[in-house]
Design an enzyme around this catalytic site. Structure first.
Site, PDB file in Angstrom:
ATOM      1  N   GLU A  34      12.264  14.171  -2.386  1.00  0.00           N
ATOM      2  CA  GLU A  34      12.855  14.574  -3.661  1.00  0.00           C
ATOM      3  C   GLU A  34      11.901  15.614  -4.244  1.00  0.00           C
ATOM      4  O   GLU A  34      10.878  15.274  -4.822  1.00  0.00           O
ATOM      5  CB  GLU A  34      12.996  13.384  -4.612  1.00  0.00           C
ATOM      6  CG  GLU A  34      13.728  13.767  -5.891  1.00  0.00           C
ATOM      7  CD  GLU A  34      13.124  13.175  -7.162  1.00  0.00           C
ATOM      8  OE1 GLU A  34      13.733  13.372  -8.228  1.00  0.00           O
ATOM      9  OE2 GLU A  34      12.048  12.564  -7.103  1.00  0.00           O
ATOM     10  N   ASP A  64       9.673   9.808  -3.587  1.00  0.00           N
ATOM     11  CA  ASP A  64       9.961  10.153  -4.975  1.00  0.00           C
ATOM     12  C   ASP A  64       8.943  11.149  -5.520  1.00  0.00           C
ATOM     13  O   ASP A  64       7.757  11.091  -5.185  1.00  0.00           O
ATOM     14  CB  ASP A  64       9.924   8.857  -5.809  1.00  0.00           C
ATOM     15  CG  ASP A  64      10.230   9.099  -7.270  1.00  0.00           C
ATOM     16  OD1 ASP A  64      11.337   9.588  -7.570  1.00  0.00           O
ATOM     17  OD2 ASP A  64       9.364   8.811  -8.114  1.00  0.00           O
TER      18      ASP A  64
END
EC number: 2.4.1.18
Length: 737
Positions: free
Chosen positions: A470, A417
């Site tokens: 990401e 993330d």
């Protein structure tokens, strides 16, 4: 020796005072067995609130000595003429306790463990540190250990000692800054925390950073966990995984938030309880199989105090959240997915952590896990703290967390993330709000080194597992090998494609001709990385509208637009990711406190979208042209990319053996009869999919299953087809055999 000294077990007053204030930095120097210099030994125990205590023989239970209290209440001592193994019998107001003396055991953590920990290279921290049930000298108990190098004293506390930090201060292993203590007769399931005395006083009780189990939030204590009690039956999957994860294999991911996918409801339709992992497996695995996704990806399931963070503010990087059951339940869920032919990817958050006082923030009274300077260590956007990945122990902590999920739980991939926030020191900061690196630049060199190292270690330690970034900027080489200067990720989310295409599809078709390039621009850089096309949870929250509610037009047009957009995505180069609810056109935005609106599947339009997604996945998996050359430019060929006036696109997808598929998309609500598209060969082309088909609740405009070629060159091809293009529809055709 005078009587006063014997009463206190021969202790100096400053030691007694330090014990009384719970400030003694070396409890083993004063507690437990100590030679008296004449062949005998003193035994000392600090037992605040105990009524009395005695020393008994460990072998036969005979009384060796009655312990005496000296000037400090609770400080008991006894003298024995000769050293021998003993136990303590302690009388409390609530009853009698028989136990071995924690201070009679030597250090338990080995020098190699300490060395590897200090240099950041211990790969199995959760298997050695934290709370480890073990047997020492024939005695069952738990070895507790915690890194707190700047603490003046650390104690382990729990129900077993009335949460009294005076009772069980720990031993400091100076070289590594790790405190440890073996507590006999404790076992699995015991709750505990650490009481830390920092330079400025006692800190709020701290949960164990390496806990493998936790209390159910909002409670925050750690729990002693045993070895994972699960017998894996996924050998076939694990043996085939590397092949399934090859770049030329299909990868279609169903993203979900575990707690809100499906819940048990009460009579009024409110959430009564969350499903356990095992119950979830019974429901989710058949559903994902029916839809044809190859993998699921779960929003973070590491324990997190605040449910509203969706897991993106985790504090226990080694513990699956207790919201859905035990570690064994979680392992059984993974196993069920694997046996059902479904891979499991976890979102993992090494970028930042929340400021909750029981967590990592200023763990020993100093910035231990985070940067000291808030210009480096505080995320303004999320009110979180940033891991100091330049510190060996922190880097090793995060590396061990990644490997824990991949190896301990057979996880097939980690989606890392907020990589962009890790790469740039000035991420979301204005001038003067950030600290340059040692070269004066904006890159976070420590985080870059960590990510490259992570990807190399995972490839070696968990072969076949994926690591996905990401990453929302144009950082070069995110998915290129680190040996070539890249970051070494397997895939990168294509955020640019997502933004461009969603912007296009939200425009009224009347205006789409002015935005035509937004649908084609992604092909300019489609092969610069290994891309996943993500329609994720972030696109259906915070007022952005659900995927179907982004679509313009009346109800019919909204559904037609949604079907066309999903087909465009599946036929486009790049692996696929779709968030739960989008597969059947949920109208409302995702709410983490409610389950999906499953009742919508009684309506034909919603059922049609779901069926289309299943058919798209089936084609994607079965037809090599749609996945074999996803990451290679020779797998894609434009035929029509410039018909902005009609908002029509056409292209070929090619398999590595030269088998083509024709894709034609019409993004206006106007049917187009006899629309000519060039093709390379074949007498007939068979219609494999039409998003306007009646079975998808469309208007059924199409080509009756097949079209004959004509000897009219077009679009650089020797032959062509005259196609009936459905309104707001996508056609997929292949040469008829």
């Amino acid at each position: 020796m005078n009587a006063t000294k014997r009463d206190n077990g021969g202790l100096r007053q400053r030691d007694i005072d330090a014990l009384a204030r719970a400030e003694h930095a070396d409890p083993f120097a004063v507690l437990g067995p100590h030679p008296d210099g004449a062949g005998g030994q003193f035994v000392r125990a600090f037992l605040p609130a105990a009524l009395s205590a005695k020393v008994i023989s460990r072998s036969d239970g005979s009384v060796l000595a009655e312990m005496q209290q000296g000037s400090l209440p609770g400080l008991f001592s006894a003298h024995m003429a000769q050293p021998q193994d003993y136990q303590l019998v302690i009388n409390w107001a609530g009853g009698e306790q028989v136990t071995e003396d924690p201070y009679s055991f030597g250090p338990q953590l080995g020098d190699i463990d300490m060395h590897l920990f200090a240099e950041g290279n211990h790969r199995d921290l959760a298997g050695r540190f934290g709370a480890q049930p073990m047997q020492v000298d024939g005695v069952d108990g738990v070895l507790f250990s915690v890194w707190a190098p700047n603490a003046k004293r650390v104690s382990v506390v729990g129900h077993f000692n009335n949460w009294d930090g005076r009772r069980h201060p720990m031993r400091l292993r100076h070289g590594a800054g790790v405190w440890e203590l073996f507590l006999p007769r404790l076992g699995v399931g015991e709750t505990y925390k650490f009481e830390v005395l920092g330079q400025d006083g006692v800190l709020p009780l701290k949960a164990d950073p390496l806990a493998r189990a936790t209390e159910l939030p909002p409670s925050t204590a750690s729990k002693v966990a045993g070895p994972l009690g699960h017998e894996w039956r996924d050998q076939d999957w694990m043996e085939q995984r590397a092949q399934r994860h090859a770049y030329n294999a299909p990868l279609s991911i169903y993203e979900l938030h575990v707690g809100s996918w499906q819940c048990e409801l009460n009579d009024s339709g409110e959430v009564a309880r969350l499903y356990n992992w095992r119950e979830l497996a019974e429901r989710l695995v058949p559903y994902v199989q029916e839809l044809g996704f190859t993998h699921i990806e779960m929003l973070p399931i590491m324990e997190h105090p605040f449910g509203g963070s969706w897991g993106y503010q985790p504090l226990s990087m080694f513990a699956p959240t207790s919201r859905y059951g035990t570690a064994e339940d979680f392992a059984a869920f993974i196993d069920a997915c694997h046996q059902g032919g479904i891979g499991v990817i976890l979102d993992w958050v090494p970028a930042h952590f929340p400021t909750d006082e029981h967590g990592l923030a200023r763990f020993d009274g100093t910035a231990l896990y985070e940067y000291e300077n808030p210009l480096e260590g505080f995320h303004q956007d999320w009110n979180t703290l940033i891991y100091n990945l330049g510190r060996n122990e922190v880097r090793g902590f995060m590396m061990a967390s990644a490997l824990h999920w991949l190896k301990h739980f057979h996880i097939d991939g980690l989606r890392v993330d907020a990589v962009a926030s890790m790469l740039y020191r000035d991420y979301s900061r204005k001038a003067g709000e950030w600290v340059p690196n040692r070269h004066g630049g904006r890159e976070n060199l420590e985080a870059i080194d960590f990510l490259r190292h992570l990807n190399g270690v995972v490839a070696h330690e968990a072969p076949g597992a994926l690591v996905i970034a990401e990453e929302s900027t144009s950082w070069p080489g995110v998915s290129q090998p680190s040996q070539q200067g890249g970051l070494g990720f397997d895939y990168k989310w294509n955020m640019g494609w997502m933004h461009d295409t969603l912007h296009y599809i939200q425009n009224d078709p009347v205006h789409r001709n002015h935005h035509h390039n937004e649908m084609s621009f992604g092909l300019i850089y489609a092969y610069s990385e290994h891309f996943i096309l993500p329609i994720s949870h972030d696109e259906v929250v915070h007022g952005k509208h659900s995927l179907i509610d982004k679509m313009p037009g009346d109800r019919w047009q909204k559904f037609a637009n949604l079907r066309a957009y999903l087909a465009f995505m599946w036929m486009h180069p790049g692996k696929k990711l779709l968030f739960m609810g989008c597969e059947f056109g949920q109208w409302r935005e995702w709410n983490h406190d409610q389950q999906l609106d499953w009742y919508l599947l009684q309506y034909s339009e919603h059922q049609g979208v779901k069926q289309l997604v299943g058919d798209l996945n089936r084609l994607y998996r079965e037809l090599p042209a749609l996945h074999e050359q996803d990451c290679q430019p020779q797998g894609f060929q434009w035929l029509i990319g410039d018909d902005a006036q009609n908002s029509v696109f056409a292209w070929l997808r090619w398999s590595s053996s030269g088998e083509p598929l024709l894709v034609v998309a019409n993004f206006t609500p106007v049917p187009r009869e006899g629309y000519r598209v060039g093709v390379p060969f074949a007498e007939h082309w068979q219609e494999l999919l039409n998003t306007d088909a009646q079975e998808y609740a469309g208007s059924n405009v199409g080509n009756l299953g097949a079209v004959a070629t004509e000897a009219l060159p077009a679009h650089g091809q020797p032959l062509s087809l005259a196609l009936n293009l459905p309104p707001l529809g996508v056609l997929v055709l292949k040469p008829a055999s």
